[in-house]
Design a protein around this motif. Structure first.
Motif, PDB file in Angstrom:
ATOM      1  N   ALA A  16       0.912  -1.193  -0.264  1.00 13.38           N
ATOM      2  CA  ALA A  16       0.145   0.014  -0.014  1.00 13.38           C
ATOM      3  C   ALA A  16       0.949   1.247   0.001  1.00 13.38           C
ATOM      4  CB  ALA A  16      -0.976  -0.214   1.191  1.00 13.38           C
ATOM      5  N   GLU A  48      -2.359   4.483  -1.639  1.00 12.57           N
ATOM      6  CA  GLU A  48      -2.561   5.500  -0.728  1.00 12.57           C
ATOM      7  C   GLU A  48      -2.370   7.039  -0.753  1.00 12.57           C
ATOM      8  OE1 GLU A  48      -1.641   3.478   3.296  1.00 12.57           O
ATOM      9  OE2 GLU A  48      -3.291   1.980   2.820  1.00 12.57           O
ATOM     10  N   TYR A 199      -4.434   8.250   7.710  1.00 12.39           N
ATOM     11  CA  TYR A 199      -3.594   6.967   7.573  1.00 12.39           C
ATOM     12  C   TYR A 199      -4.468   5.915   8.315  1.00 12.39           C
ATOM     13  CZ  TYR A 199      -0.289   3.166   8.163  1.00 12.39           C
ATOM     14  OH  TYR A 199       0.251   2.074   8.515  1.00 12.39           O
ATOM     15  N   ARG A 217       4.069  -5.003   6.849  1.00 15.41           N
ATOM     16  CA  ARG A 217       4.493  -3.642   6.951  1.00 15.41           C
ATOM     17  C   ARG A 217       5.844  -3.739   7.743  1.00 15.41           C
ATOM     18  NH1 ARG A 217      -0.198  -1.882  10.350  1.00 15.41           N
ATOM     19  NH2 ARG A 217      -1.344  -1.248   8.395  1.00 15.41           N
TER      20      ARG A 217
HETATM   21  N1  GLU Z   1       1.009   3.650   2.869  1.00 17.40           N
HETATM   22  C1  GLU Z   1       1.915   3.588   3.969  1.00 17.40           C
HETATM   23  C2  GLU Z   1       3.338   4.106   3.400  1.00 17.40           C
HETATM   24  O1  GLU Z   1       3.472   4.294   2.463  1.00 17.40           O
HETATM   25  C3  GLU Z   1       1.966   2.056   4.375  1.00 17.40           C
HETATM   26  C4  GLU Z   1       0.673   1.458   4.570  1.00 17.40           C
HETATM   27  C5  GLU Z   1       0.500   0.163   5.451  1.00 17.40           C
HETATM   28  O2  GLU Z   1       1.326  -0.798   5.212  1.00 17.40           O
HETATM   29  O3  GLU Z   1      -0.410   0.281   6.346  1.00 17.40           O
HETATM   30  O4  GLU Z   1       4.282   3.817   4.309  1.00 17.40           O
END
Ligand code: GLU
Length: 287
Positions: A16, A48, A199, A217
């Protein structure tokens, strides 16, 4: 590889990224980790892009291009958070109806000033910066005005759920007490000023909408996962499993940053590095 109750073919993971810069080796690791953890289930991509000021169509195109170059593929259509503002607004309304939000007009300066008051003790850094001292807590929500943020009243949230700790499943079960949440994370922002979401709120709503069963993540976001677990409980959403993986660092041990264009996948590719060599640089994938 996630083990436990999730059987391989039903695993759904996602990568993401935010299109605010070029992807670098750290993103390549995160994307390959998610794809490998999904196999033979589904690996999804989500853009995102709620922060319209920092995101660009050019960086979004670069994400597709660089990930394809790396050899990754994902189902279409790709979910883009900028198309999902109604879903975030509905979730925020629901939380507000439950009495676990309040509007906040504090600037960073206000928060620093409140935290330097003698009774506050040493300021604590949480996943979103300084843990909010609660100055606006208890103010009634009168709709999103755009010039105020909406915060989670974490203490009210724990009261409502009637729980004294949160649990999540990483490579092993993890727990966080209510007291640790309140002191180390606190009343995080659910809707940023002028944005209608954050977020944390959007990731929780979208992981559920995409039926993600395993969130992978970096370890830098491990603390944020507790916020997501709390929001999932409040919103009656299923809790996925989690894997927080290692971070890719430069020779000085510093985390790679998006502004560091010299280490972008684009720059490596232009310098003649092959996708196989990138994968080689990132071994072992899976920790
Ligand atoms: N969009 C977030 C980023 O670029 C990470 C999203 C996630 O893993 O929850 O760091």
């Amino acid at each position: 590889m996630a083990g436990g109750a999730v059987t391989d073919a039903t695993i759904r993971t996602r990568f993401a990224p935010s299109p605010t810069g070029l992807l670098h080796l750290g993103h390549a690791y995160a994307a390959l980790f998610a794809a490998q953890a999904a196999s033979p289930g589904a690996f999804l991509l989500r853009i995102e892009d709620i922060d319209r000021e920092r995101c660009s169509a050019e960086f979004e195109r670069a994400i597709y291009d660089d990930l394809h170059w790396l050899g990754l593929d994902w189902p279409q259509p790709v979910m883009r958070q900028s198309d999902r503002l109604d879903a975030y607004a509905a979730a925020l309304d629901r939380l507000t109806g439950m009495g676990v939000t309040y509007p906040c007009s504090c600037t960073r300066g206000d928060i620093r000033a409140a935290l330097s008051a003698p009774q506050e003790g040493a300021p604590i850094l949480g996943p979103d910066g300084l843990v909010y001292p609660g100055s606006c807590r208890g103010r009634p929500v009168r709709g999103l005005t755009g010039d105020e943020a909406i915060r989670l009243d974490a203490s009210a949230a724990f009261d409502l759920l009637g729980v004294e700790r949160l649990s999540l499943h990483d490579s092993r079960p993890q727990h966080l007490s209510r007291a640790a949440f309140l002191s180390g994370i606190g009343d995080v922002v659910l809707a940023r000023r002028g944005m209608g979401t954050s977020y944390h709120l959007s990731v929780v709503v979208d992981d559920a909408a995409q039926e993600i069963t395993l969130v992978t993540r970096g370890q830098d976001l491990a603390e944020a996962s507790w916020i997501h677990v709390l929001l999932q409980a409040l919103l009656d959403l299923p809790q996925p499993r989690y894997r927080h993986h290692r971070l890719i660092r430069d020779e000085d041990g510093k985390r790679l940053a998006k502004r560091d264009n010299a280490r972008s996948l684009r720059a490596l590719r232009e310098a003649g590095v092959t996708p196989a060599e990138v994968r080689q640089m990132l071994q072992p994938i899976g920790t």
